[in-house]
Motif scaffolding. Sequence first.
Motif, PDB file in Angstrom:
ATOM      1  N   LEU A 348      13.593   9.658   5.939  1.00 45.25           N
ATOM      2  CA  LEU A 348      12.137   9.596   6.028  1.00 45.25           C
ATOM      3  C   LEU A 348      11.480  10.886   5.550  1.00 45.25           C
ATOM      4  O   LEU A 348      10.449  10.861   4.872  1.00 45.25           O
ATOM      5  CB  LEU A 348      11.723   9.315   7.479  1.00 45.25           C
ATOM      6  N   VAL A 349      12.082  12.022   5.887  1.00 52.08           N
ATOM      7  CA  VAL A 349      11.547  13.312   5.428  1.00 52.08           C
ATOM      8  C   VAL A 349      11.615  13.396   3.911  1.00 52.08           C
ATOM      9  O   VAL A 349      10.647  13.802   3.244  1.00 52.08           O
ATOM     10  CB  VAL A 349      12.311  14.476   6.082  1.00 52.08           C
ATOM     11  N   LEU A 350      12.749  13.017   3.340  1.00 53.12           N
ATOM     12  CA  LEU A 350      12.904  13.072   1.887  1.00 53.12           C
ATOM     13  C   LEU A 350      11.880  12.179   1.199  1.00 53.12           C
ATOM     14  O   LEU A 350      11.188  12.604   0.256  1.00 53.12           O
ATOM     15  CB  LEU A 350      14.323  12.642   1.504  1.00 53.12           C
ATOM     16  N   PHE A 351      11.744  10.953   1.672  1.00 49.47           N
ATOM     17  CA  PHE A 351      10.793  10.034   1.045  1.00 49.47           C
ATOM     18  C   PHE A 351       9.362  10.511   1.243  1.00 49.47           C
ATOM     19  O   PHE A 351       8.536  10.446   0.323  1.00 49.47           O
ATOM     20  CB  PHE A 351      10.970   8.623   1.615  1.00 49.47           C
ATOM     21  N   GLY A 352       9.047  11.003   2.437  1.00 49.35           N
ATOM     22  CA  GLY A 352       7.691  11.486   2.717  1.00 49.35           C
ATOM     23  C   GLY A 352       7.309  12.672   1.848  1.00 49.35           C
ATOM     24  O   GLY A 352       6.162  12.777   1.391  1.00 49.35           O
ATOM     25  N   LEU A 353       8.248  13.572   1.598  1.00 45.61           N
ATOM     26  CA  LEU A 353       7.966  14.731   0.743  1.00 45.61           C
ATOM     27  C   LEU A 353       7.639  14.298  -0.683  1.00 45.61           C
ATOM     28  O   LEU A 353       6.700  14.807  -1.313  1.00 45.61           O
ATOM     29  CB  LEU A 353       9.159  15.688   0.741  1.00 45.61           C
ATOM     30  N   LEU A 354       8.399  13.344  -1.199  1.00 47.82           N
ATOM     31  CA  LEU A 354       8.168  12.875  -2.574  1.00 47.82           C
ATOM     32  C   LEU A 354       6.848  12.122  -2.688  1.00 47.82           C
ATOM     33  O   LEU A 354       6.069  12.345  -3.628  1.00 47.82           O
ATOM     34  CB  LEU A 354       9.330  11.978  -3.002  1.00 47.82           C
ATOM     35  N   ALA A 355       6.584  11.225  -1.730  1.00 50.40           N
ATOM     36  CA  ALA A 355       5.328  10.473  -1.754  1.00 50.40           C
ATOM     37  C   ALA A 355       4.130  11.395  -1.594  1.00 50.40           C
ATOM     38  O   ALA A 355       3.100  11.234  -2.257  1.00 50.40           O
ATOM     39  CB  ALA A 355       5.334   9.416  -0.645  1.00 50.40           C
ATOM     40  N   GLY A 356       4.249  12.400  -0.726  1.00 53.02           N
ATOM     41  CA  GLY A 356       3.148  13.325  -0.485  1.00 53.02           C
ATOM     42  C   GLY A 356       2.839  14.200  -1.679  1.00 53.02           C
ATOM     43  O   GLY A 356       1.663  14.460  -1.981  1.00 53.02           O
ATOM     44  N   ALA A 357       3.866  14.657  -2.367  1.00 52.56           N
ATOM     45  CA  ALA A 357       3.647  15.510  -3.541  1.00 52.56           C
ATOM     46  C   ALA A 357       2.894  14.759  -4.630  1.00 52.56           C
ATOM     47  O   ALA A 357       2.008  15.320  -5.298  1.00 52.56           O
ATOM     48  CB  ALA A 357       4.987  16.021  -4.071  1.00 52.56           C
ATOM     49  N   TYR A 358       3.221  13.492  -4.820  1.00 51.19           N
ATOM     50  CA  TYR A 358       2.525  12.692  -5.829  1.00 51.19           C
ATOM     51  C   TYR A 358       1.088  12.405  -5.387  1.00 51.19           C
ATOM     52  O   TYR A 358       0.140  12.540  -6.175  1.00 51.19           O
ATOM     53  CB  TYR A 358       3.278  11.385  -6.069  1.00 51.19           C
ATOM     54  N   ALA A 359       0.922  12.032  -4.109  1.00 55.45           N
ATOM     55  CA  ALA A 359      -0.417  11.713  -3.596  1.00 55.45           C
ATOM     56  C   ALA A 359      -1.341  12.924  -3.637  1.00 55.45           C
ATOM     57  O   ALA A 359      -2.558  12.778  -3.795  1.00 55.45           O
ATOM     58  CB  ALA A 359      -0.309  11.191  -2.158  1.00 55.45           C
ATOM     59  N   ALA A 360      -0.789  14.133  -3.507  1.00 57.35           N
ATOM     60  CA  ALA A 360      -1.605  15.348  -3.471  1.00 57.35           C
ATOM     61  C   ALA A 360      -2.401  15.562  -4.749  1.00 57.35           C
ATOM     62  O   ALA A 360      -3.485  16.152  -4.728  1.00 57.35           O
ATOM     63  CB  ALA A 360      -0.708  16.563  -3.218  1.00 57.35           C
ATOM     64  N   VAL A 361      -1.882  15.091  -5.850  1.00 60.54           N
ATOM     65  CA  VAL A 361      -2.440  15.448  -7.160  1.00 60.54           C
ATOM     66  C   VAL A 361      -3.151  14.281  -7.828  1.00 60.54           C
ATOM     67  O   VAL A 361      -3.964  14.477  -8.734  1.00 60.54           O
ATOM     68  CB  VAL A 361      -1.307  15.973  -8.090  1.00 60.54           C
ATOM     69  N   ILE A 362      -2.878  13.063  -7.377  1.00 54.40           N
ATOM     70  CA  ILE A 362      -3.341  11.899  -8.122  1.00 54.40           C
ATOM     71  C   ILE A 362      -4.858  11.850  -8.254  1.00 54.40           C
ATOM     72  O   ILE A 362      -5.404  11.550  -9.325  1.00 54.40           O
ATOM     73  CB  ILE A 362      -2.784  10.601  -7.476  1.00 54.40           C
ATOM     74  N   ASN A 363      -5.594  12.175  -7.179  1.00 60.62           N
ATOM     75  CA  ASN A 363      -7.052  12.056  -7.240  1.00 60.62           C
ATOM     76  C   ASN A 363      -7.683  13.133  -8.113  1.00 60.62           C
ATOM     77  O   ASN A 363      -8.662  12.858  -8.825  1.00 60.62           O
ATOM     78  CB  ASN A 363      -7.639  12.088  -5.827  1.00 60.62           C
ATOM     79  N   ALA A 364      -7.152  14.340  -8.066  1.00 58.09           N
ATOM     80  CA  ALA A 364      -7.667  15.388  -8.958  1.00 58.09           C
ATOM     81  C   ALA A 364      -7.451  14.996 -10.413  1.00 58.09           C
ATOM     82  O   ALA A 364      -8.339  15.165 -11.260  1.00 58.09           O
ATOM     83  CB  ALA A 364      -6.983  16.716  -8.646  1.00 58.09           C
ATOM     84  N   ALA A 365      -6.263  14.476 -10.709  1.00 56.93           N
ATOM     85  CA  ALA A 365      -5.972  14.057 -12.085  1.00 56.93           C
ATOM     86  C   ALA A 365      -6.924  12.952 -12.540  1.00 56.93           C
ATOM     87  O   ALA A 365      -7.374  12.934 -13.704  1.00 56.93           O
ATOM     88  CB  ALA A 365      -4.527  13.586 -12.189  1.00 56.93           C
ATOM     89  N   LEU A 366      -7.261  12.018 -11.642  1.00 52.32           N
ATOM     90  CA  LEU A 366      -8.130  10.908 -12.018  1.00 52.32           C
ATOM     91  C   LEU A 366      -9.565  11.358 -12.268  1.00 52.32           C
ATOM     92  O   LEU A 366     -10.166  11.002 -13.290  1.00 52.32           O
ATOM     93  CB  LEU A 366      -8.121   9.839 -10.922  1.00 52.32           C
ATOM     94  N   VAL A 367     -10.149  12.133 -11.343  1.00 50.50           N
ATOM     95  CA  VAL A 367     -11.562  12.500 -11.521  1.00 50.50           C
ATOM     96  C   VAL A 367     -11.747  13.435 -12.702  1.00 50.50           C
ATOM     97  O   VAL A 367     -12.832  13.481 -13.296  1.00 50.50           O
ATOM     98  CB  VAL A 367     -12.162  13.137 -10.249  1.00 50.50           C
ATOM     99  N   GLU A 368     -10.701  14.167 -13.067  1.00 47.02           N
ATOM    100  CA  GLU A 368     -10.803  15.067 -14.214  1.00 47.02           C
ATOM    101  C   GLU A 368     -10.694  14.329 -15.543  1.00 47.02           C
ATOM    102  O   GLU A 368     -10.933  14.914 -16.600  1.00 47.02           O
ATOM    103  CB  GLU A 368      -9.718  16.146 -14.118  1.00 47.02           C
ATOM    104  N   LEU A 369     -10.363  13.040 -15.495  1.00 45.61           N
ATOM    105  CA  LEU A 369     -10.312  12.236 -16.719  1.00 45.61           C
ATOM    106  C   LEU A 369     -11.699  11.793 -17.177  1.00 45.61           C
ATOM    107  O   LEU A 369     -11.960  11.689 -18.377  1.00 45.61           O
ATOM    108  CB  LEU A 369      -9.454  10.984 -16.494  1.00 45.61           C
ATOM    109  N   PHE A 370     -12.595  11.510 -16.217  1.00 46.82           N
ATOM    110  CA  PHE A 370     -13.831  10.798 -16.531  1.00 46.82           C
ATOM    111  C   PHE A 370     -15.039  11.731 -16.565  1.00 46.82           C
ATOM    112  O   PHE A 370     -15.146  12.657 -15.766  1.00 46.82           O
ATOM    113  CB  PHE A 370     -14.080   9.700 -15.499  1.00 46.82           C
ATOM    114  N   PRO A 371     -15.980  11.476 -17.488  1.00 50.13           N
ATOM    115  CA  PRO A 371     -17.211  12.277 -17.544  1.00 50.13           C
ATOM    116  C   PRO A 371     -18.104  12.006 -16.343  1.00 50.13           C
ATOM    117  O   PRO A 371     -17.979  10.979 -15.665  1.00 50.13           O
ATOM    118  CB  PRO A 371     -17.871  11.819 -18.852  1.00 50.13           C
ATOM    119  N   THR A 372     -19.036  12.920 -16.083  1.00 52.09           N
ATOM    120  CA  THR A 372     -19.861  12.883 -14.884  1.00 52.09           C
ATOM    121  C   THR A 372     -20.635  11.569 -14.740  1.00 52.09           C
ATOM    122  O   THR A 372     -20.745  11.021 -13.644  1.00 52.09           O
ATOM    123  CB  THR A 372     -20.849  14.059 -14.887  1.00 52.09           C
TER     124      THR A 372
END
Length: 438
Positions: A348-372
């Motif tokens: 569970l720790v191993l899976f949680g670390l991997l899922a958390g690392a991806y989730a940490a960045v996904i929203n920043a990457a998305l909003v930086e794609l689109f114009p205001t």
Amino acid sequence: MSTESTALPAPDDATTRRALRRLLAGGVIGSFVEFYEFSVYAVLATTLAAVFFPSVAPTTALLSTLAVFAVAFFARPLGGFVWGAVGDRIGRKRTLALTVLLMSAATALMGLLPGYAAIGLAAPALLVLLRFVQGVSAGGEISGAVSFVAEHAPVDRRGFFVGMISVGAVVGTLLGSLLPGALLLMLTTEQMQSWGWRIPLVVALPLGLVGLYIRRRLDETPYFLALREERARAANPVRAALAGHRQRRLLVIAFFLVAANASSFYMIVGYLPSFATKSLALTGVQAFAPSVIALAACLVAEVGGARLSDRVGRRTVLLASLLGLLVLSYPSFLLITSGTFGLIACGLVLFGLLAGAYAAVINAALVELFPTRVRVSGHGITYNLSVALFGGSAPYLLTWLGGVTGSTMVGAYYVMVLAVVSLPAVLALRETARKPLP
């Protein structure tokens, strides 16, 4: 519009630090409330099955309850379209105040519903309706919040600030797991089915009112204010987000970027609670430990991943964590299904670390794609469609597949397949860290 000038300065004085703390509180409170509500429902799934679907077999009742769980996710795309357009037209701040209030009210009303024994089929029908309202409001919450925070944050710390919204989601999920979990341990089955299940749901209303109070005191983002002053707002933000080859390409990339996030994070939030009791046959405190352990690991990884993305880039963190999900999900589930609690915790720790690392960045990457002018709409359309397809259906689909195949490894296969789906999108992503918003 000069995007360089609209970002806040680095937090090097007391006034700016206070402003940034208010900003974070305003952005995080909504995701906290949203995921508190969603995780409460997931933990109470077995109890709700008995309250709202008592006339069918236990497995069928659980599947019916999980199907209602999925209703909110399939309502999210509608919320993404509606609230995305509202956020791009009238502003991020006003939209966020409306979504957190609507979301909390729907959850509290769920806690006041009479059960099947009192009003028959009207009970599950009203449950479905309120889950739908929950989903519509949640569809605007995350997109408005990440856009709001990104447009206020210092350019060199935007990844960390936006990542804290995912941290709020994990903290809300932890509370939404622990409160009903504690009630399940302290109360008898009869007490839980009679009145205990209502308490965690009704608690959502005061949480939402706190969120509303915080958000009403925030300032609108400088990006949106500049857009309004220049009269550059799109007349139809959704149509503008869908117009043109380049814009549609961004939408496709964003949609598939979210697939791995949806499958891994909602595996923890929606699937593990019932998986722990039905497939792992855990009871008592141990029955709630899997979600808590995975979420705690997820929390650590989200804070670290968000900080790291401001240094090494969004693409690097996404690619590393995605490859980890692809290669290590199967070993993680071998440990989780081992039958030994120490090994279960390691998996569970191993899976949680991997899922958390991806989730940490996904929203920043998305909003930086689109114009205001289409930022909330672009995020709302892609994020919510992907979460509905790959995340909301996961608990139902995996519970059904596990019953049909008899395999306890279906969760690992699911995450691995969607990691492959997300890989081309990550490779196609341009680096956007430490750059002005488009």
